[in-house]
Design an enzyme around this catalytic site. Structure first.
Site, PDB file in Angstrom:
ATOM      1  N   CYS A  23      77.292  12.582  38.293  1.00 49.76           N
ATOM      2  CA  CYS A  23      76.084  12.097  37.597  1.00 49.76           C
ATOM      3  C   CYS A  23      75.249  11.170  38.482  1.00 49.76           C
ATOM      4  CB  CYS A  23      76.464  11.397  36.296  1.00 49.76           C
ATOM      5  SG  CYS A  23      77.381   9.867  36.532  1.00 49.76           S
ATOM      6  N   CYS A  30      67.463  13.240  34.684  1.00 49.05           N
ATOM      7  CA  CYS A  30      67.999  12.890  33.358  1.00 49.05           C
ATOM      8  C   CYS A  30      69.174  11.916  33.505  1.00 49.05           C
ATOM      9  CB  CYS A  30      68.429  14.164  32.635  1.00 49.05           C
ATOM     10  SG  CYS A  30      69.017  13.850  30.957  1.00 49.05           S
TER      11      CYS A  30
HETATM   12  S1  SF4 Z   1      74.996  14.649  31.889  1.00 51.59           S
HETATM   13 FE1  SF4 Z   1      73.196  13.800  32.835  1.00 51.59          FE
HETATM   14  S2  SF4 Z   1      71.737  15.537  32.802  1.00 51.59           S
HETATM   15 FE2  SF4 Z   1      73.297  16.014  31.322  1.00 51.59          FE
HETATM   16  S3  SF4 Z   1      72.476  15.258  29.404  1.00 51.59           S
HETATM   17 FE3  SF4 Z   1      73.820  13.650  30.251  1.00 51.59          FE
HETATM   18  S4  SF4 Z   1      72.460  12.300  31.332  1.00 51.59           S
HETATM   19 FE4  SF4 Z   1      71.350  14.231  30.998  1.00 51.59          FE
END
Ligand code: SF4
Length: 234
Positions: A225, A118
């Site tokens: 991240c 993600c």
């Molecule tokens: S922090 Fe990373 S895993 Fe969590 S919602 Fe945002 S983009 Fe997605």
């Protein structure tokens, strides 16, 4: 210029070992990477400091926010407040690619199954594209935020870009004092106990003041991240 900087990065780091954030920023913006540097800003709890310093050096410096579509409403409001207050002129918002999202995260729930993927779709890949025309980017990381940030230096080479960390050696006391002395507003969620702020799905309040990032991905084995990860080494 970048080639020279890359070969001199150790020398550069040694000469800026005890420099204050403004000096590091000024040298990077005005000399080392003139017109080739951008601030990648989360508009989180401590972002106002670098924004304030940039406003005193060059209000037209490009500033990027990675908008994952999952940011807190308070972050968007705070971003608008700071840009207006500091009269910053060159703000750009970077979004994930829609086609890629439709293919891999059509229901906006990839974060429940695979946080790394993600972050990759919503942050890492969009940033990589946004940095195409830049040699260098500014990051707000600090060594007192623990984890692998403890070894931070003023300048790093990551994925063939120089990352400038003006706050690498700043203490929590410096941060607090800077906000107070410069009368800067705090992120509205800070007072509610959010010490580090990212996407709403992956950010919790924390009382762990020794580890401000404790509330990020707190139920997962993840601390970053991935935008600062050197993929050539992984
Ligand atoms: S922090 Fe990373 S895993 Fe969590 S919602 Fe945002 S983009 Fe997605």
């Amino acid at each position: 210029m970048k080639t020279q900087v890359v070969s001199d990065i150790e020398v550069l780091n040694n000469s800026f070992l005890t420099s204050n954030p403004k000096l590091i920023l000024e040298h990077s913006i005005n000399n080392l990477f003139k017109n080739k540097i951008v601030y990648v800003c989360s508009f989180g709890t401590e972002s106002a400091i670098i924004l304030d310093l940039i406003s005193k050096i060059d209000k037209s410096l490009p500033i990027i926010m990675l908008n994952t579509h999952f940011l807190f409403e308070e972050t968007i409001k705070y971003k608008n407040e700071l840009l207006k207050l500091l009269r910053l002129e060159n703000y750009r918002e970077v979004f994930p690619d829609e086609k890629t999202l439709n293919k891999y995260d059509a229901n906006d729930n990839l974060w429940r199954r695979d946080v790394d993927q993600c972050c990759n779709l919503r942050k890492v890949i969009p940033l990589e594209k946004a940095l195409n025309n830049f040699e260098s980017w500014i990051s707000g990381r600090k060594s007192y935020h623990l984890g692998n940030r403890q070894k931070l230096k003023a300048f790093e080479l990551i994925n063939n870009k120089i990352v400038v960390n003006p706050l690498f050696n700043s203490t929590k006391a410096f941060i607090e004092d800077y906000f107070y002395s410069n009368n800067l507003p705090r992120h509205p969620l800070f007072e509610q106990g959010y010490l580090s702020i990212g996407c709403r799905h992956c950010t919790q309040k924390t009382k762990n003041i020794e580890d401000p990032r404790h509330g990020r991905w707190s139920d997962k084995n993840k601390t970053e991240c991935g935008i600062h990860l050197d993929r050539r080494k992984s």
